[in-house]
Write a protein that holds these residues in place. Structure first.
Motif, PDB file in Angstrom:
ATOM      1  N   THR A 163       4.738   0.970   3.313  1.00  0.00           N
ATOM      2  CA  THR A 163       5.012   2.131   4.161  1.00  0.00           C
ATOM      3  C   THR A 163       6.377   2.782   3.874  1.00  0.00           C
ATOM      4  O   THR A 163       6.596   3.947   4.223  1.00  0.00           O
ATOM      5  N   ALA A 164       7.297   2.069   3.239  1.00  0.00           N
ATOM      6  CA  ALA A 164       8.596   2.668   2.908  1.00  0.00           C
ATOM      7  C   ALA A 164       8.418   3.904   2.032  1.00  0.00           C
ATOM      8  O   ALA A 164       9.267   4.797   2.008  1.00  0.00           O
ATOM      9  N   ALA A 223       6.439   6.308   2.507  1.00  0.00           N
ATOM     10  CA  ALA A 223       6.326   7.496   3.360  1.00  0.00           C
ATOM     11  C   ALA A 223       7.701   8.088   3.680  1.00  0.00           C
ATOM     12  O   ALA A 223       7.854   9.293   3.863  1.00  0.00           O
ATOM     13  N   VAL A 224       8.703   7.207   3.756  1.00  0.00           N
ATOM     14  CA  VAL A 224      10.054   7.660   4.083  1.00  0.00           C
ATOM     15  C   VAL A 224      10.636   8.492   2.938  1.00  0.00           C
ATOM     16  O   VAL A 224      11.330   9.483   3.173  1.00  0.00           O
ATOM     17  N   PHE A 225      10.326   8.091   1.697  1.00  0.00           N
ATOM     18  CA  PHE A 225      10.933   8.759   0.549  1.00  0.00           C
ATOM     19  C   PHE A 225      10.138   9.955   0.032  1.00  0.00           C
ATOM     20  O   PHE A 225      10.647  10.757  -0.744  1.00  0.00           O
ATOM     21  N   LEU A 226       8.877  10.030   0.496  1.00  0.00           N
ATOM     22  CA  LEU A 226       8.028  11.146   0.062  1.00  0.00           C
ATOM     23  C   LEU A 226       8.694  12.518   0.231  1.00  0.00           C
ATOM     24  O   LEU A 226       8.786  13.299  -0.729  1.00  0.00           O
ATOM     25  N   PRO A 227       9.160  12.832   1.450  1.00  0.00           N
ATOM     26  CA  PRO A 227       9.717  14.182   1.642  1.00  0.00           C
ATOM     27  C   PRO A 227      10.990  14.420   0.846  1.00  0.00           C
ATOM     28  O   PRO A 227      11.319  15.571   0.521  1.00  0.00           O
ATOM     29  N   ILE A 228      11.715  13.354   0.512  1.00  0.00           N
ATOM     30  CA  ILE A 228      12.942  13.541  -0.274  1.00  0.00           C
ATOM     31  C   ILE A 228      12.595  14.020  -1.680  1.00  0.00           C
ATOM     32  O   ILE A 228      13.145  15.010  -2.163  1.00  0.00           O
ATOM     33  N   ILE A 288      20.651  13.389  -9.699  1.00  0.00           N
ATOM     34  CA  ILE A 288      20.000  13.229  -8.401  1.00  0.00           C
ATOM     35  C   ILE A 288      19.088  11.996  -8.418  1.00  0.00           C
ATOM     36  O   ILE A 288      19.034  11.231  -7.454  1.00  0.00           O
ATOM     37  N   VAL A 333      21.197   8.876  -7.936  1.00  0.00           N
ATOM     38  CA  VAL A 333      21.682   8.762  -6.556  1.00  0.00           C
ATOM     39  C   VAL A 333      20.550   8.340  -5.617  1.00  0.00           C
ATOM     40  O   VAL A 333      20.695   7.404  -4.814  1.00  0.00           O
ATOM     41  N   VAL A 334      19.405   9.011  -5.744  1.00  0.00           N
ATOM     42  CA  VAL A 334      18.272   8.693  -4.872  1.00  0.00           C
ATOM     43  C   VAL A 334      17.833   7.242  -5.094  1.00  0.00           C
ATOM     44  O   VAL A 334      17.561   6.510  -4.134  1.00  0.00           O
ATOM     45  N   VAL A 381      20.357   4.855  -3.449  1.00  0.00           N
ATOM     46  CA  VAL A 381      20.210   4.846  -1.994  1.00  0.00           C
ATOM     47  C   VAL A 381      18.932   4.118  -1.610  1.00  0.00           C
ATOM     48  O   VAL A 381      18.906   3.333  -0.659  1.00  0.00           O
ATOM     49  N   TRP A 393      18.976   1.008   0.798  1.00  0.00           N
ATOM     50  CA  TRP A 393      18.366   1.175   2.121  1.00  0.00           C
ATOM     51  C   TRP A 393      17.262   0.140   2.349  1.00  0.00           C
ATOM     52  O   TRP A 393      17.210  -0.511   3.400  1.00  0.00           O
ATOM     53  N   LYS A 394      16.399  -0.019   1.344  1.00  0.00           N
ATOM     54  CA  LYS A 394      15.217  -0.862   1.539  1.00  0.00           C
ATOM     55  C   LYS A 394      15.333  -2.197   0.811  1.00  0.00           C
ATOM     56  O   LYS A 394      14.422  -3.035   0.888  1.00  0.00           O
TER      57      LYS A 394
END
Lengths: 431, 431
Positions: B294-295, B297-302, B350, B353-354, B357, B361-362
């Motif tokens: 499910t993590a 889903a968090v990064f999808l919009p980024i 980018i 960096v992504v 992070v 984060w995860k």
């Protein structure tokens, strides 16, 4: 008149040569300039975009550069000089005639986006106590270049303060003995030397002048802006707004190299990234909700993206309206109301469609209702932030266009994710 | 000269009254116009935005409307008439003097975004066989309104074909007996009556004219475009491009009501919705992958949002460059190369960096690597589509700005989701 008799057929127009050389490396641009007569080369340099000036003149030696600057009108020389490395600029200015050097330095001292930064110091001022006959004698003595393109003649007092305008036509159709003071038009629209250049394109578009005189705060006439310059300023200002909105410098052009572009684009991409992480953090809050109901992940980008697009419509109308001077006090509130109504109605329409598709696709009434409501609320948030973000930036005396699309999509992403996942979590809890 | 002597202090400028009444309901606008003298009211109407003309004149009766149109310059009368309901327009034109009516109808027949649609038919043409003395006699007999604001005088042959230009100054400083043919400048830049209006603002910005003559294909002089009009055209064209990019009509203004705006905005929002579902369908393909992890889903919009923003930067530079005429054959390829390099480097920066992070984060190296690679590829896709979409639209003879941001975000969403979820699915399968 045949096309073959047009200027370009007798040789490429200086402006077209300028377009060509600003896409070339410095040494090749220098070759092109050296192949021209100094007067022609100066004409070309006058047409080069200031942003490309440093590159185009980069391979010229100091004497060559100075020879070109010496024949340019002062305002164009200042535009070019402004873009040169400081040592180079000082060296070039020091080699000019003292009077030219002083005048170019004076023009250089005005901010480049102020009226002083775009005005020409080539205008015709006639003492207010002359008669028509004396004025005509005065004109015959002038450099023809000064007369060329002068739409108006200005009448000034002993202190150089603007007293009125007249045209060459006035001088022809009146008796030679009449004093200028009798018929010069004292109702003159003018701009101040420290006004923003945006003011100028607005004044030209609003009042249809061929030229506007530029005054110091004490009323002294120091320059003139012609309508042809205002066309370029209007284009420049529009380009700047379009670019600022998406996190560009406002000065990037097709001929800007990637080396110049990267330090200007990357920082805003990093700001955008930070705001994207903010939105992602909202999704992170609801990770367990998504784990329970993965169909949510499918609809997430729809709710956010659709809000972003609707908000961009609002934002574009508002920012452009501000730039064109269409928005003042009461029309600001009216615009907010209009966008609120549009958000409400578009939100209703889009919300219902998204809800129906959601139900049809996933066979869940609950999903349909949740996505429909979230979409509706996010469309409202988009409409409001599309108005409020530029107004907030303006209140803080920041250009309302600056990175506004980045701020806007932050709102529509954060709000969209929060409405959608929050409602879903609530629904899962209640049901 | 004091501010108190400026025109506005003696009464509001017609252009300012026009701004005010185009924000009013029709009956209130009519009241304002009726309170003015007919000449002043016509001056105000001449300054009203054509888009607001129908509303502003809506509550006037036919006689009142006709009285105003009768005193307007033909080109402004045509601009206003073009926006009126057909029956109203025909009734108003039928009441004009036959010569005026014919001329207004002729101007109306040109497409509104063509040169014919913006030109003025008020210009001074002198027969080529006159002497200076005869020309001056000719000028003295003309309506002063025709002389006002005329930057150039045009010399024509017996068929009305343009033979050259001269200025009033030429007439003063030469011997009265000299024939015009001897010194009129035959090297005249002109525009064609069927050229696009964008051509005109480009020509003015590029070559710095105060006015350009407008010719029929057979060389007959039929009108003139002054630089002050070109300022407004440049602003209008920029507004149109900004609006088209985000799915607006190109003609929406602050004073456009929500009733007028909704049928223009909603269709593009629905197009955007359709493309959003396309992107959502890509996410749908990988629903089981998200259920496992499910993590994601968090990064999808980024991944998608960041691509969209970078692509908008590219798109904005390209579309504006096209509008300003800076892009031709070789510079198109050069722009593509530049944007590819920028996409590569920004994507690298980018992406790293992504990825970092994501890992931090995860706590998952795998997630970091997957999101980093997906980000990099999507930035490349963004850069390429930011160049290729406007070029593709242009090749299809569609305005390159039209809804381009909607097409662009479709690419960056679809590609971003596909790269990210596809790589994640692959990684889950392999590891």
């Amino acid at each position: 008149m045949e096309d073959a008799r047009q200027t370009p057929a007798r040789g490429e127009h200086p402006a077209d040569i300028a377009d060509r050389i600003q896409n070339l490396p410095g040494d090749e641009a220098a070759e092109v300039l050296r192949a021209l007569t100094p007067a022609d080369a100066a004409r070309v340099l006058a047409e080069v975009e200031p942003a490309a000036a440093a590159q185009v003149t980069g391979a010229l030696d100091d004497a060559e550069l100075q020879a070109l600057l010496a024949v340019l009108p002062h305002d164009r020389a200042a535009d070019i000089a402004a873009e040169l490395p400081e040592a180079r600029r000082d060296a070039a200015l020091a080699r000019l005639q003292p009077a030219d050097s002083a005048q170019v330095s004076r023009l250089l001292s005005y901010p480049e986006d102020s009226v002083g930064g775009i005005m020409s110091d080539r205008f015709i001022a006639l003492p207010v106590d002359l008669t028509i006959e004396e004025a005509l004698q005065h004109l015959r003595k002038l450099d023809p270049a000064t007369l060329k393109g002068a739409s108006y003649l200005y009448v000034t007092d002993a202190h150089g303060r603007l007293k009125g305008t007249l045209t060459v036509r006035d001088l022809i159709f009146r008796p030679p003995g009449q004093p200028l003071a009798e018929f010069a038009n004292p109702d003159v629209k003018f701009v101040r030397v420290d006004d923003d250049q945006e003011t100028v394109s607005r004044q030209f578009a609003q009042y249809h002048y061929l030229a506007l005189p530029v005054l110091e705060p004490d009323g002294r006439l120091v320059g003139v802006v012609q309508a042809d310059r205002a066309v370029a300023v209007a284009q420049e200002e529009a380009t700047e707004d379009m670019q600022l909105m998406v996190g560009l410098s406002g000065e990037e052009r097709i001929f800007t190299t990637w080396q110049q572009a990267i330090p200007r684009r990357l920082p805003w991409l990093l700001v955008n990234l930070a705001t994207a992480f903010l939105a992602a953090a909202v999704v992170g809050l609801f990770e367990s909700t998504i784990a329970q109901w993965t169909a949510l992940a499918v609809f997430l980008p729809i709710v956010a993206g659709q809000g972003g697009n609707a908000g961009m419509q609002t934002l574009t109308v508002i920012i452009r309206g501000m730039a064109l001077g269409e928005i003042s006090g009461p029309s600001g509130r009216k615009a907010l109301l209009k966008e609120f109504i549009l958000g409400l109605l578009n939100g209703l329409a889009i919300g219902i469609v998204v809800g129906l598709v959601g139900y049809w696709w996933k066979g869940s009434v609950l999903l349909g209702v949740v996505v429909s409501l979230a979409m509706f609320f996010n469309m409202l948030a988009a409409a409001l932030s599309g108005v409020l973000i530029p107004f907030a930036l303006k209140t803080m005396r920041i250009d309302p266009a600056l990175a506004s699309s980045i701020f806007l999509t932050t709102v529509t992403d954060v709000a969209g994710f929060f409405f959608f996942l929050g409602l879903a979590a609530l629904a899962l809890q209640v049901l």
